[in-house]
Every structure is written in C-alpha cells, then in structure tokens.
Design an enzyme around this catalytic site. Structure first.
Site, PDB file in Angstrom:
ATOM      1  NE  ARG A   1      -3.447  -2.265   2.922  1.00 60.81           N
ATOM      2  CZ  ARG A   1      -3.126  -3.387   3.558  1.00 60.81           C
ATOM      3  NH1 ARG A   1      -1.918  -3.523   4.106  1.00 60.81           N
ATOM      4  NH2 ARG A   1      -4.009  -4.369   3.676  1.00 60.81           N
TER       5      ARG A   1
ATOM      6  CG  HIS B   1      -5.894  -8.681   1.394  1.00 58.96           C
ATOM      7  ND1 HIS B   1      -6.071  -9.110   0.098  1.00 58.96           N
ATOM      8  CD2 HIS B   1      -5.837  -7.328   1.321  1.00 58.96           C
ATOM      9  CE1 HIS B   1      -6.113  -8.071  -0.711  1.00 58.96           C
ATOM     10  NE2 HIS B   1      -5.966  -6.977   0.000  1.00 58.96           N
TER      11      HIS B   1
ATOM     12  NE  ARG C   1      -3.199  -3.329  -1.422  1.00 57.26           N
ATOM     13  CZ  ARG C   1      -2.632  -4.161  -0.524  1.00 57.26           C
ATOM     14  NH1 ARG C   1      -1.327  -4.370  -0.553  1.00 57.26           N
ATOM     15  NH2 ARG C   1      -3.359  -4.792   0.369  1.00 57.26           N
TER      16      ARG C   1
END
Length: 287
Positions: A138, A259, A236
């Site tokens: 990110r 995640h 991403r």
C-alpha cells in the site's frame, strides 16, 4: 486505540460521527439520550440519496454500531440502539488492473526520464513506482519504509501494515536495483536533518508524504494514455492479478498483500477470470 486502528480509520470514524451529529441537530435532537434508531436510519437514507456508495454506507453503519455500543456501555444511551442496524452488502466492483505491457510501459517512461534528467527526484520516482508494483504494498506502507527495511540478501522488504502488523514481502531485482540507484546516486542530494532513516524523502528532505507519492504515481500512469485516473492502488491490484496469473496461489498473494481475510484477496481471481474471458472474446474466431 483499543482496537489498534490506523490513523486513516480513526479520521474516517470521527468524520462519520460529525456527519451524524449535524444531521440529528437538524432533526432537533440535541442530547445523546434522545437518539433513536430512526434518526440514524434517516441519516443513512440521506447519505444514500446524495449518492454515497454502498460500501461507504456499510462503513458508516460499522462506525455507528461501535459508537452506540460505547454510548450504551458508558451510560450516554439507555440501550445499544445501533445493534439492530443492518449493513447493506457492499457491491464488489472489479478494480482497475493494468496488463503487463502497460505496467512495463509506465516504468519504461520513468526509466527514460531518469536517464534524460539525471535528477534526484527522477531516480526516486522510478524506485518508488518499481517498489509499489514489484511488491504490491500500500502507499501508506511505502512512505513508512526505512533504509533498514530492505534485505538485499533475501530480496525482501519489511513492511508495517494496517493495525501495526509487520510482514515481510518479497521484491524483485528491478525494484532493488532502482532503490540502490536512488540511495547511492541521488538520496544524498535531498537529505536534510529531518530525513532520519526514511527510504523515500521529498524535495525538502523530510519523509515523503502520501500526497506527493500519489502524485508521482498518477504522473507515471499518464504514460499509458488511459482516460481513467490510475494511482497507487492500480499498481497494487495489478501486482496481485499478475501474481495469480503467473501461478501464485491465493494464500501466498494474501500474505504478500497483508489481507486479514482471504475473501478480500479472492476478488483478484474474478479479475483474472474477466481478463481471460475478454482475451478469449477478442482472439478466438468462434468467440
């Protein structure tokens, strides 16, 4: 703080509460004790008519549930009225994804600029985009990178993700080469007393902020010639999709992206299926 939320999440929660307070004031509610479920539903309906996305409404429902739970526990509300709120299922729109050729084109444009300009910022920008695409991290994780987070022997970077969760992410040789070029040939030109150990720094020597990093990516993506405004999240999404298409399994991609839920990663399998279908329709004579 109790839930170990990121600064962005805290800002979003506060903005949601402020929005609710403004709405209930207009309804004549001036005390928390007067707050009822229909007031909250009225606020959500108002947001929906103003065009708020379903995912945005869902997030606000989560915010208000947390607030009313705290309000009831702290004695501000007689009961937890928010527990009866039902969040709408968010629409899962497929993210924008570059094909491999387009990603290569964007990076090539940065390489050419770095060769022509030979400026500190052009070498930094090339390294920044290479790291984003090469690792799938990110933008918030990228700007938080320190010089010591790069392990050249293992070809990995140490990343501080959402909720202060640390993870190790593999990174390719082109990205490492670009980073080393930036560190060895250009970073010293921008260094100041406030640089500290930040890997990427801005024109005044401070750790680069997200806004500047985003603008670097937006500019780089212009080389592709898309009508859409493509930014860090496109890189991403592209990294994740290209990993899956290259044979990486879903669990590995989940770990790389950081995640917490496999369901979040599964959207990229749909992206891959859509791309395969599109390629088939364009290429097969009997499609």
């Amino acid at each position: 703080a109790e839930r170990n939320l990121s600064e962005n999440s805290i800002r979003a929660y506060l903005a949601d509460l402020e929005s609710l307070l403004l709405h209930i004031n207009q309804l004549g509610v001036s005390e928390f004790a007067q707050l009822e479920l229909n007031h909250i539903r009225s606020w959500l309906a108002n947001l929906s008519t103003k065009g708020a996305a379903r995912s945005s409404i869902t997030r606000r429902v989560v915010s208000i549930r947390a607030f009313t739970y705290w309000g009831a526990r702290s004695g501000w509300l007689s009961r937890d009225i928010g527990k009866d709120l039902i969040a709408p299922k968010p629409e899962r729109s497929l993210p924008d994804v570059l094909d491999i050729e387009s990603a290569a084109l964007a990076i090539k444009a940065l390489e050419v600029r770095a060769q022509e300009e030979e400026s500190a910022s052009s070498l930094r920008d090339l390294a920044l985009v290479e790291v984003l695409y090469g690792s799938g991290i990110r933008i918030s994780e990228l700007v938080g990178l320190d010089l010591g987070d790069i392990d050249r022997q293992r070809s990995t970077i140490k990343v501080m993700g959402k909720g202060s969760k640390e993870r190790i992410v593999p990174i390719g040789q082109p990205a490492l080469t670009a980073v080393d070029n930036w560190i060895n040939k250009a970073r010293a030109e921008l260094v100041s007393q406030s640089s500290g150990s930040a890997l990427f720094i801005g024109s005044r020597g401070k750790r680069i902020d997200q806004r500047v990093a985003r603008s670097v990516v937006y500019q780089a993506m212009e080389a592709i010639g898309s009508d859409k405004k493509l930014g860090p999240h496109t890189l991403r999404h592209s990294a994740a999709t290209h990993l899956l298409e290259g044979g990486a399994d879903l669990r590995t991609v989940q770990e790389i992206l950081g995640h917490s839920s496999l369901a979040t990663t599964q959207i990229y399998t749909h992206v891959s299926q859509e791309r395969i279908k599109k390629a088939y329709e364009q290429a097969h004579p009997r499609a």
